[in-house]
Design a protein around this motif. Structure first.
Motif, PDB file in Angstrom:
ATOM      1  N   ASP A 152       7.419   2.838  -3.786  1.00  0.00           N
ATOM      2  CA  ASP A 152       8.685   3.365  -3.264  1.00  0.00           C
ATOM      3  C   ASP A 152       8.549   4.822  -2.831  1.00  0.00           C
ATOM      4  N   ASN A 153       7.745   5.562  -3.573  1.00  0.00           N
ATOM      5  CA  ASN A 153       7.504   6.946  -3.172  1.00  0.00           C
ATOM      6  C   ASN A 153       6.843   7.011  -1.799  1.00  0.00           C
ATOM      7  N   LEU A 154       5.943   6.076  -1.561  1.00  0.00           N
ATOM      8  CA  LEU A 154       5.252   6.062  -0.268  1.00  0.00           C
ATOM      9  C   LEU A 154       6.201   5.629   0.846  1.00  0.00           C
ATOM     10  N   LEU A 155       7.026   4.645   0.546  1.00  0.00           N
ATOM     11  CA  LEU A 155       7.944   4.113   1.562  1.00  0.00           C
ATOM     12  C   LEU A 155       9.012   5.119   1.967  1.00  0.00           C
ATOM     13  N   TRP A 156       9.144   6.151   1.159  1.00  0.00           N
ATOM     14  CA  TRP A 156      10.129   7.192   1.436  1.00  0.00           C
ATOM     15  C   TRP A 156       9.951   7.763   2.846  1.00  0.00           C
ATOM     16  N   SER A 157       8.723   7.797   3.323  1.00  0.00           N
ATOM     17  CA  SER A 157       8.502   8.397   4.648  1.00  0.00           C
ATOM     18  C   SER A 157       8.596   7.357   5.766  1.00  0.00           C
ATOM     19  N   LYS A 158       8.437   6.081   5.403  1.00  0.00           N
ATOM     20  CA  LYS A 158       8.444   5.057   6.447  1.00  0.00           C
ATOM     21  C   LYS A 158       8.803   3.743   5.767  1.00  0.00           C
ATOM     22  N   ASP A 159      10.092   3.409   5.761  1.00  0.00           N
ATOM     23  CA  ASP A 159      10.513   2.308   4.894  1.00  0.00           C
ATOM     24  C   ASP A 159      10.138   0.924   5.413  1.00  0.00           C
ATOM     25  N   ASP A 160       9.591   0.860   6.651  1.00  0.00           N
ATOM     26  CA  ASP A 160       9.172  -0.452   7.146  1.00  0.00           C
ATOM     27  C   ASP A 160       7.653  -0.621   7.125  1.00  0.00           C
ATOM     28  N   ALA A 161       6.969   0.234   6.389  1.00  0.00           N
ATOM     29  CA  ALA A 161       5.505   0.144   6.344  1.00  0.00           C
ATOM     30  C   ALA A 161       5.074  -1.152   5.654  1.00  0.00           C
ATOM     31  N   SER A 162       4.029  -1.769   6.167  1.00  0.00           N
ATOM     32  CA  SER A 162       3.513  -2.989   5.552  1.00  0.00           C
ATOM     33  C   SER A 162       2.557  -2.615   4.425  1.00  0.00           C
ATOM     34  N   GLU A 163       2.215  -3.630   3.611  1.00  0.00           N
ATOM     35  CA  GLU A 163       1.286  -3.403   2.514  1.00  0.00           C
ATOM     36  C   GLU A 163      -0.060  -2.862   3.041  1.00  0.00           C
ATOM     37  N   SER A 164      -0.506  -3.405   4.160  1.00  0.00           N
ATOM     38  CA  SER A 164      -1.813  -2.930   4.641  1.00  0.00           C
ATOM     39  C   SER A 164      -1.717  -1.504   5.196  1.00  0.00           C
ATOM     40  N   ASP A 165      -0.562  -1.139   5.761  1.00  0.00           N
ATOM     41  CA  ASP A 165      -0.364   0.258   6.179  1.00  0.00           C
ATOM     42  C   ASP A 165      -0.468   1.186   4.967  1.00  0.00           C
ATOM     43  N   ILE A 166       0.177   0.747   3.885  1.00  0.00           N
ATOM     44  CA  ILE A 166       0.194   1.563   2.665  1.00  0.00           C
ATOM     45  C   ILE A 166      -1.226   1.757   2.135  1.00  0.00           C
ATOM     46  N   VAL A 167      -1.946   0.667   2.034  1.00  0.00           N
ATOM     47  CA  VAL A 167      -3.310   0.742   1.503  1.00  0.00           C
ATOM     48  C   VAL A 167      -4.189   1.602   2.410  1.00  0.00           C
ATOM     49  N   GLU A 168      -4.020   1.439   3.713  1.00  0.00           N
ATOM     50  CA  GLU A 168      -4.819   2.215   4.660  1.00  0.00           C
ATOM     51  C   GLU A 168      -4.565   3.716   4.488  1.00  0.00           C
ATOM     52  N   ALA A 169      -3.284   4.076   4.371  1.00  0.00           N
ATOM     53  CA  ALA A 169      -2.926   5.493   4.202  1.00  0.00           C
ATOM     54  C   ALA A 169      -3.501   6.033   2.894  1.00  0.00           C
ATOM     55  N   CYS A 170      -3.400   5.238   1.842  1.00  0.00           N
ATOM     56  CA  CYS A 170      -3.872   5.709   0.537  1.00  0.00           C
ATOM     57  C   CYS A 170      -5.391   5.811   0.486  1.00  0.00           C
ATOM     58  N   LYS A 171      -6.067   4.944   1.226  1.00  0.00           N
ATOM     59  CA  LYS A 171      -7.530   5.058   1.280  1.00  0.00           C
ATOM     60  C   LYS A 171      -7.924   6.330   2.006  1.00  0.00           C
ATOM     61  N   LEU A 172      -7.232   6.595   3.111  1.00  0.00           N
ATOM     62  CA  LEU A 172      -7.514   7.821   3.865  1.00  0.00           C
ATOM     63  C   LEU A 172      -7.316   9.059   3.004  1.00  0.00           C
ATOM     64  N   ALA A 173      -6.288   9.023   2.185  1.00  0.00           N
ATOM     65  CA  ALA A 173      -5.939  10.197   1.377  1.00  0.00           C
ATOM     66  C   ALA A 173      -6.665  10.209   0.030  1.00  0.00           C
ATOM     67  N   ASN A 174      -7.637   9.317  -0.147  1.00  0.00           N
ATOM     68  CA  ASN A 174      -8.364   9.233  -1.414  1.00  0.00           C
ATOM     69  C   ASN A 174      -7.452   8.975  -2.605  1.00  0.00           C
ATOM     70  N   ALA A 175      -6.405   8.198  -2.395  1.00  0.00           N
ATOM     71  CA  ALA A 175      -5.475   7.902  -3.489  1.00  0.00           C
ATOM     72  C   ALA A 175      -5.583   6.443  -3.942  1.00  0.00           C
TER      73      ALA A 175
END
Ligand SMILES: Nc1ncnc2c1ncn2[C@@H]1O[C@H](COP(=O)(O)OP(=O)(O)OP(=O)(O)O)[C@@H](O)[C@H]1O
Ligand SMILES: [Mg+2]
Length: 299
Positions: A152-175
């Motif tokens: 939910d914290n991640l979706l705060w910036s883009k509430d229609d993000a898909s699961e793969s968008d989320i994972v991709e962003a977190c991989k980029l950010a080393n999270a």
């Protein structure tokens, strides 16, 4: 106009309210609610134009920018700076030098008293400022994580993000790796009802949140608090990876963060006192070199 200046303080405050109240009652603003508060605050005060922002063509420029907070000494006296598309531009300087104030001017939170901010040669306030903000990923100095799940914290910036968008962003950010390692993964609740994240982990979640919207411009206002060296390396690595994909404005306290910046502005006394690449500035043997020396980066 007062509200304008208060904005930077209000948003972190919402975070505090969430943390303090949630043990007591069902008071729990969702990110939609927070967004609404934020939007209405912006609506009331925001000067804005009509031009829809699509993408940055060439650069954002600050020309002769002067700024003072009400009844205070000028903070910025005559700032000229260029944010080049696809490059990483850094601002450094002592605490109180005016770095976060520059960010507020860049994103139209504040308006220069004199001088102008332009985007591709057009005054910033000719644009529909919300269309521009939607394309900015901003990691503020005191990033707030809401007392809810990491997802939910991640979706705060883009509430229609898909699961793969989320994972991709977190991989980029080393999270991604540390999130995955937690028993509940992306469903882990952060804050006082759940897991307390370290400073470095919080920053990486905030960075993931900012890059989730695939920003045209990513602004990083580095926290002053020190990080352990492992977190520092992970964040630096993430920034360098993202630097290949977008335009970055980085405000740094740790000069190692911006060693690879394309251009660095050193701010002191409300002015740009030195500028260049990391190498240029070390060779200049001035205040940047001193800062680097005090951080053990040169001898
Ligand atoms: N809302 C405000 N109202 C009045 N003065 C302010 C406000 N925000 C910042 N200032 C003052 O403006 C100056 C520049 O502040 P700013 O936050 O831009 O500095 P900074 O370079 O980001 O510092 P730091 O490295 O500590 O984050 C400081 O003297 C600060 O006290
Ligand atoms: Mg600051």
């Amino acid at each position: 106009v007062i509200i304008l200046y208060a904005l930077r303080t209000i948003i972190p405050m919402i975070g505090q309210v969430v943390t303090q109240k949630n043990t007591l009652s069902n008071f729990f603003p969702s990110y939609e609610q927070v967004n609404r508060i934020k939007d209405s605050a912006v609506e009331q005060i925001q000067k804005t134009g009509e031009l829809a922002f699509k993408s940055l063509g060439d650069s954002i420029e600050l020309k002769g920018v002067c700024f003072s907070y009400p009844n205070k000494e000028p903070v910025l006296k005559n700032i000229d700076a260029t944010i080049k598309k696809g490059k990483m531009t850094a601002f450094v300087g002592e605490s109180g030098a005016g770095k976060s104030t520059i960010v507020d001017l860049l994103i139209g939170f504040n308006e220069p008293d004199n001088g102008i901010v332009t985007m591709d040669g057009i005054p910033l306030f000719d644009y529909d400022i919300n269309s521009f903000r939607q394309r900015i990923g901003y990691v503020p100095q005191d990033c707030i994580l809401f007392n809810t799940t990491i997802r939910d914290n991640l979706l705060w910036s883009k509430d229609d993000a898909s699961e793969s968008d989320i994972v991709e962003a977190c991989k980029l950010a080393n999270a991604h790796d540390f999130i995955k390692a937690m028993p509940e993964g992306y469903n882990t609740i952060v804050g006082d009802r759940g897991v307390q994240l370290s400073g470095g982990q919080r920053q990486r979640v905030a960075l993931s949140r900012a890059i989730l919207r695939k920003p045209e411009l990513l602004i990083l206002d580095e926290a002053t608090s020190s990080l352990d060296s492992q977190s520092e390396i992970l964040i630096q690595e993430a920034i360098e990876r993202i630097a290949h994909q977008t335009t970055i404005v980085a405000i740094a306290h740790r000069l190692s963060t911006i060693a690879r910046a394309d251009w660095i502005y050193v701010i002191a006394g409300g002015e740009v006192v030195e500028q260049g690449t990391y190498r240029d500035l070390i060779n200049l043997n001035g205040s940047f070199k001193n800062m680097a020396g005090s951080q053990g980066l040169v001898h």
